[in-house]
Design a protein around this motif. Structure first.
Motif, PDB file in Angstrom:
ATOM      1  N   TYR A  61      -0.678   0.601  -8.117  1.00 58.59           N
ATOM      2  CA  TYR A  61       0.180   0.957  -7.040  1.00 58.59           C
ATOM      3  C   TYR A  61      -0.493   0.468  -5.733  1.00 58.59           C
ATOM      4  O   TYR A  61      -1.754   0.489  -5.543  1.00 58.59           O
ATOM      5  CB  TYR A  61       0.482   2.531  -6.920  1.00 58.59           C
ATOM      6  CG  TYR A  61       1.200   2.884  -8.254  1.00 58.59           C
ATOM      7  CD1 TYR A  61       0.318   3.452  -9.359  1.00 58.59           C
ATOM      8  CD2 TYR A  61       2.431   2.814  -8.257  1.00 58.59           C
ATOM      9  CE1 TYR A  61       1.150   4.034 -10.291  1.00 58.59           C
ATOM     10  CE2 TYR A  61       3.201   3.496  -9.483  1.00 58.59           C
ATOM     11  CZ  TYR A  61       2.384   4.037 -10.390  1.00 58.59           C
ATOM     12  OH  TYR A  61       2.926   4.328 -11.544  1.00 58.59           O
ATOM     13  N   ALA A  62       0.212   0.104  -4.860  1.00 58.90           N
ATOM     14  CA  ALA A  62      -0.164  -0.215  -3.658  1.00 58.90           C
ATOM     15  C   ALA A  62      -0.484   0.925  -2.844  1.00 58.90           C
ATOM     16  O   ALA A  62      -0.024   2.057  -3.253  1.00 58.90           O
ATOM     17  CB  ALA A  62       0.882  -0.972  -2.826  1.00 58.90           C
ATOM     18  N   ASP A  63      -1.579   1.199  -1.966  1.00 60.12           N
ATOM     19  CA  ASP A  63      -1.873   2.329  -1.147  1.00 60.12           C
ATOM     20  C   ASP A  63      -0.658   3.039  -0.538  1.00 60.12           C
ATOM     21  O   ASP A  63      -0.406   4.538  -0.451  1.00 60.12           O
ATOM     22  CB  ASP A  63      -2.972   2.168  -0.295  1.00 60.12           C
ATOM     23  CG  ASP A  63      -4.308   1.932  -0.880  1.00 60.12           C
ATOM     24  OD1 ASP A  63      -5.050   0.991  -0.015  1.00 60.12           O
ATOM     25  OD2 ASP A  63      -4.471   1.978  -1.863  1.00 60.12           O
ATOM     26  N   SER A  64       0.267   2.235  -0.067  1.00 64.76           N
ATOM     27  CA  SER A  64       1.380   2.691   0.575  1.00 64.76           C
ATOM     28  C   SER A  64       2.482   3.501  -0.188  1.00 64.76           C
ATOM     29  O   SER A  64       3.256   4.386   0.544  1.00 64.76           O
ATOM     30  CB  SER A  64       2.179   1.478   1.122  1.00 64.76           C
ATOM     31  OG  SER A  64       2.707   0.630   0.327  1.00 64.76           O
ATOM     32  N   VAL A  65       2.266   3.270  -1.447  1.00 67.54           N
ATOM     33  CA  VAL A  65       3.352   4.254  -2.457  1.00 67.54           C
ATOM     34  C   VAL A  65       2.553   5.146  -3.254  1.00 67.54           C
ATOM     35  O   VAL A  65       3.510   5.630  -4.046  1.00 67.54           O
ATOM     36  CB  VAL A  65       4.228   3.029  -2.766  1.00 67.54           C
ATOM     37  CG1 VAL A  65       4.970   2.158  -2.181  1.00 67.54           C
ATOM     38  CG2 VAL A  65       3.591   2.381  -4.298  1.00 67.54           C
ATOM     39  N   LYS A  66       1.408   5.331  -3.496  1.00 71.75           N
ATOM     40  CA  LYS A  66       0.564   6.118  -4.167  1.00 71.75           C
ATOM     41  C   LYS A  66       0.945   7.192  -4.149  1.00 71.75           C
ATOM     42  O   LYS A  66       1.331   7.794  -2.856  1.00 71.75           O
ATOM     43  CB  LYS A  66      -0.872   5.827  -4.213  1.00 71.75           C
ATOM     44  CG  LYS A  66      -1.208   4.693  -4.633  1.00 71.75           C
ATOM     45  CD  LYS A  66      -3.075   4.557  -4.702  1.00 71.75           C
ATOM     46  CE  LYS A  66      -3.745   3.275  -5.186  1.00 71.75           C
ATOM     47  NZ  LYS A  66      -4.939   3.320  -4.944  1.00 71.75           N
ATOM     48  N   GLY A  67       1.335   7.956  -5.328  1.00 73.14           N
ATOM     49  CA  GLY A  67       1.828   9.413  -5.280  1.00 73.14           C
ATOM     50  C   GLY A  67       3.225   9.580  -5.075  1.00 73.14           C
ATOM     51  O   GLY A  67       3.789  10.533  -5.036  1.00 73.14           O
ATOM     52  N   ARG A  68       4.041   8.393  -4.577  1.00 73.01           N
ATOM     53  CA  ARG A  68       5.431   8.607  -4.440  1.00 73.01           C
ATOM     54  C   ARG A  68       6.154   7.527  -5.310  1.00 73.01           C
ATOM     55  O   ARG A  68       7.318   7.851  -5.707  1.00 73.01           O
ATOM     56  CB  ARG A  68       5.906   8.079  -2.992  1.00 73.01           C
ATOM     57  CG  ARG A  68       5.038   8.957  -1.984  1.00 73.01           C
ATOM     58  CD  ARG A  68       5.811   8.604  -0.596  1.00 73.01           C
ATOM     59  NE  ARG A  68       5.442   7.365  -0.045  1.00 73.01           N
ATOM     60  CZ  ARG A  68       6.286   6.356   0.097  1.00 73.01           C
ATOM     61  NH1 ARG A  68       7.755   6.535   0.085  1.00 73.01           N
ATOM     62  NH2 ARG A  68       6.003   5.100   0.406  1.00 73.01           N
ATOM     63  N   PHE A  69       5.631   6.759  -5.673  1.00 78.59           N
ATOM     64  CA  PHE A  69       6.420   5.596  -6.681  1.00 78.59           C
ATOM     65  C   PHE A  69       5.644   5.820  -8.356  1.00 78.59           C
ATOM     66  O   PHE A  69       4.393   5.987  -8.251  1.00 78.59           O
ATOM     67  CB  PHE A  69       6.255   4.285  -6.253  1.00 78.59           C
ATOM     68  CG  PHE A  69       7.047   3.873  -5.056  1.00 78.59           C
ATOM     69  CD1 PHE A  69       7.733   5.069  -4.266  1.00 78.59           C
ATOM     70  CD2 PHE A  69       7.357   2.399  -4.603  1.00 78.59           C
ATOM     71  CE1 PHE A  69       8.506   4.583  -3.297  1.00 78.59           C
ATOM     72  CE2 PHE A  69       7.949   2.266  -3.590  1.00 78.59           C
ATOM     73  CZ  PHE A  69       8.754   3.333  -2.729  1.00 78.59           C
ATOM     74  N   PHE A  70       6.385   5.359  -9.126  1.00 81.97           N
ATOM     75  CA  PHE A  70       5.807   5.569 -10.477  1.00 81.97           C
ATOM     76  C   PHE A  70       6.625   4.716 -11.436  1.00 81.97           C
ATOM     77  O   PHE A  70       7.811   4.416 -11.514  1.00 81.97           O
ATOM     78  CB  PHE A  70       6.176   7.081 -11.089  1.00 81.97           C
ATOM     79  CG  PHE A  70       5.627   8.123 -10.200  1.00 81.97           C
ATOM     80  CD1 PHE A  70       6.599   8.794  -9.057  1.00 81.97           C
ATOM     81  CD2 PHE A  70       4.362   8.467 -10.511  1.00 81.97           C
ATOM     82  CE1 PHE A  70       5.820   9.527  -8.454  1.00 81.97           C
ATOM     83  CE2 PHE A  70       3.796   9.544  -9.309  1.00 81.97           C
ATOM     84  CZ  PHE A  70       4.481  10.209  -8.482  1.00 81.97           C
TER      85      PHE A  70
END
Length: 128
Positions: A61-70
């Motif tokens: 995952y890109a840092d900008s979406v980690k924890g929000r995108f799966f």
């Protein structure tokens, strides 16, 4: 010839969720590295997430979406999903999926030049 089709985009309020799907009619995708990219107006396309071939279990995952995108595959391996939660206006973009039948490419999966197949994209708009 693998033809990728994205679906699931739309308009959502900040904090909302969407699930994007990437599939190829008549093909299964378990032996492909699949990448999700996005391109916002006036910006370059950027890598968002990728998944290795099915046996690898690798996701990135890109840092900008980690924890929000799966990112994950369905049980029949015909579709790769990108589940997006806690969406922000900055996530507004056209989202593309891409595929390459080369397991090692997962190590550089945010490099778009290597992908052999691309979908047409699906628009995601996050706005109140």
């Amino acid at each position: 010839q693998l033809q990728l089709v994205e679906s699931g985009g739309g308009l959502v309020q900040p904090g909302g969720s969407l699930r994007l799907a990437c599939s190829a009619s008549g093909f299964t995708l378990e032996n492909y590295v699949i990448g999700w990219f996005r391109q916002a107006p006036g910006k370059e396309r950027e890598g968002v997430s990728c998944i290795g071939i099915d046996s690898s279990g690798v996701t990135k995952y890109a840092d900008s979406v980690k924890g929000r995108f799966f990112i994950f595959r369905n049980n029949t391996k015909t579709t790769v999903y990108l589940q997006m939660i806690s969406l922000k206006p900055a996530d507004t973009a056209v989202y593309f999926c891409a595929a390459i039948r080369w397991s090692d490419y997962v190590s550089r999966c945010f490099g778009e030049a290597g992908y052999d197949y691309w979908g047409q994209g699906t628009q995601v708009s996050v706005s109140s």
